[in-house]
Design a protein around this motif. Structure first.
Motif, PDB file in Angstrom:
ATOM      1  N   THR A  51       0.700  -1.284   0.114  1.00 54.74           N
ATOM      2  CA  THR A  51      -0.284  -0.001   0.314  1.00 54.74           C
ATOM      3  C   THR A  51       0.644   1.403  -0.033  1.00 54.74           C
ATOM      4  O   THR A  51       1.815   1.441   0.821  1.00 54.74           O
ATOM      5  CB  THR A  51      -0.629  -0.165   1.179  1.00 54.74           C
TER       6      THR A  51
ATOM      7  N   HIS B 224       3.061   1.737   3.484  1.00 58.68           N
ATOM      8  CA  HIS B 224       2.769   0.577   4.352  1.00 58.68           C
ATOM      9  C   HIS B 224       2.051   0.978   5.501  1.00 58.68           C
ATOM     10  O   HIS B 224       2.504   0.345   6.072  1.00 58.68           O
ATOM     11  CB  HIS B 224       4.176  -0.252   4.407  1.00 58.68           C
TER      12      HIS B 224
ATOM     13  N   PRO C  50      -2.833   1.706   6.878  1.00 59.04           N
ATOM     14  CA  PRO C  50      -3.721   0.875   6.310  1.00 59.04           C
ATOM     15  C   PRO C  50      -4.291   2.273   5.330  1.00 59.04           C
ATOM     16  O   PRO C  50      -4.108   3.591   5.558  1.00 59.04           O
ATOM     17  CB  PRO C  50      -4.949   0.672   7.308  1.00 59.04           C
TER      18      PRO C  50
ATOM     19  N   LEU D 263     -11.402  -1.432   3.730  1.00 57.81           N
ATOM     20  CA  LEU D 263      -9.842  -0.912   5.031  1.00 57.81           C
ATOM     21  C   LEU D 263      -9.306  -2.320   3.854  1.00 57.81           C
ATOM     22  O   LEU D 263     -10.082  -2.983   3.630  1.00 57.81           O
ATOM     23  CB  LEU D 263     -10.365  -1.169   6.451  1.00 57.81           C
TER      24      LEU D 263
ATOM     25  N   HIS E  59      -5.152  -3.113   3.953  1.00 54.03           N
ATOM     26  CA  HIS E  59      -3.995  -3.461   5.198  1.00 54.03           C
ATOM     27  C   HIS E  59      -2.529  -4.332   3.867  1.00 54.03           C
ATOM     28  O   HIS E  59      -3.227  -4.829   3.406  1.00 54.03           O
ATOM     29  CB  HIS E  59      -4.031  -4.424   6.208  1.00 54.03           C
ATOM     30  N   ASP E  60      -1.495  -3.380   3.947  1.00 51.06           N
ATOM     31  CA  ASP E  60      -0.445  -3.725   3.201  1.00 51.06           C
ATOM     32  C   ASP E  60      -0.687  -5.093   3.680  1.00 51.06           C
ATOM     33  O   ASP E  60      -0.240  -5.492   5.293  1.00 51.06           O
ATOM     34  CB  ASP E  60       0.907  -3.313   3.949  1.00 51.06           C
TER      35      ASP E  60
ATOM     36  N   GLU F  73      -2.280  -7.739   2.399  1.00 56.66           N
ATOM     37  CA  GLU F  73      -3.564  -8.654   2.339  1.00 56.66           C
ATOM     38  C   GLU F  73      -2.668  -9.141   0.947  1.00 56.66           C
ATOM     39  O   GLU F  73      -1.871  -9.052   0.471  1.00 56.66           O
ATOM     40  CB  GLU F  73      -4.669  -7.789   2.328  1.00 56.66           C
TER      41      GLU F  73
ATOM     42  N   LYS G 187      -8.018 -11.428   3.795  1.00 58.07           N
ATOM     43  CA  LYS G 187      -6.716 -10.952   4.609  1.00 58.07           C
ATOM     44  C   LYS G 187      -5.379 -12.056   4.415  1.00 58.07           C
ATOM     45  O   LYS G 187      -4.142 -11.653   4.970  1.00 58.07           O
ATOM     46  CB  LYS G 187      -7.525 -11.758   6.302  1.00 58.07           C
TER      47      LYS G 187
END
Length: 166
Positions: free
Chosen positions: A44, A134, A136, A143, A145-146, A148, A161
């Protein structure tokens, strides 16, 4: 790296949807690039009309990962062009998702990489180096996250996830 069909992933992993372990991005993204389907671990970056951090990340070995750029949905300039799309391909990135705009559409469409973006815009981005890597991010209320996983094809984009199978 092969990619799983998102419809099959949804069907096989439907039990993960209520918990949010599997999420579906709203259908707001346009398809660009020659790879119509791609998947990989997410990296991210959060920027606003500035693509210095995007270039920094794409200049690293992609290892089949997917760069997800939260550009705040800005429609005032592009965050990715043909040169960076080719760099991403050359460095081994599987794909790029841009919550914002791209430019050089013909060049990107000639590149063997998958790209999703909200739209195209001719204006180039700023080069200040602001943003965060890196972290969220939230795209269209989802949402992300880095680390995922992302699965994209003509039916849509999924975030999970972890790595999934069918």
């Amino acid at each position: 790296m092969g990619s799983l069909a998102t419809a099959d992933v949804c069907d096989t992993n439907a039990a993960l949807l209520p918990s949010g372990d599997l999420r579906i991005l709203p259908p707001v993204f346009q398809m660009y690039g020659q790879c119509r389907a791609f998947s990989g671990e997410i990296v991210t970056v959060k920027v606003l009309e500035d693509n210095v951090l995007v270039r920094e990340l794409l200049a690293t070995k992609g290892k089949g990962r997917v760069l997800v750029i939260d550009g705040g949905g800005s429609m005032r300039s592009a965050l990715l062009g043909g040169v960076l799309a080719q760099l991403a391909h050359d460095m081994g990135w599987a794909g790029i998702v841009v919550n914002g705009c791209i430019r050089d559409v013909d060049d990107i469409n000639g590149c063997a990489i998958g790209v999703r973006a909200l739209a195209s815009h001719p204006r180039k981005p700023f080069k200040k180096g602001t943003g965060e890597k890196h972290v969220p991010i939230t795209i269209a209320g989802t949402l992300i996250h880095d680390g995922e996983w992302l699965y994209a094809d003509a039916d849509g984009i999924l975030i999970s996830k972890g790595e999934l199978s069918i």
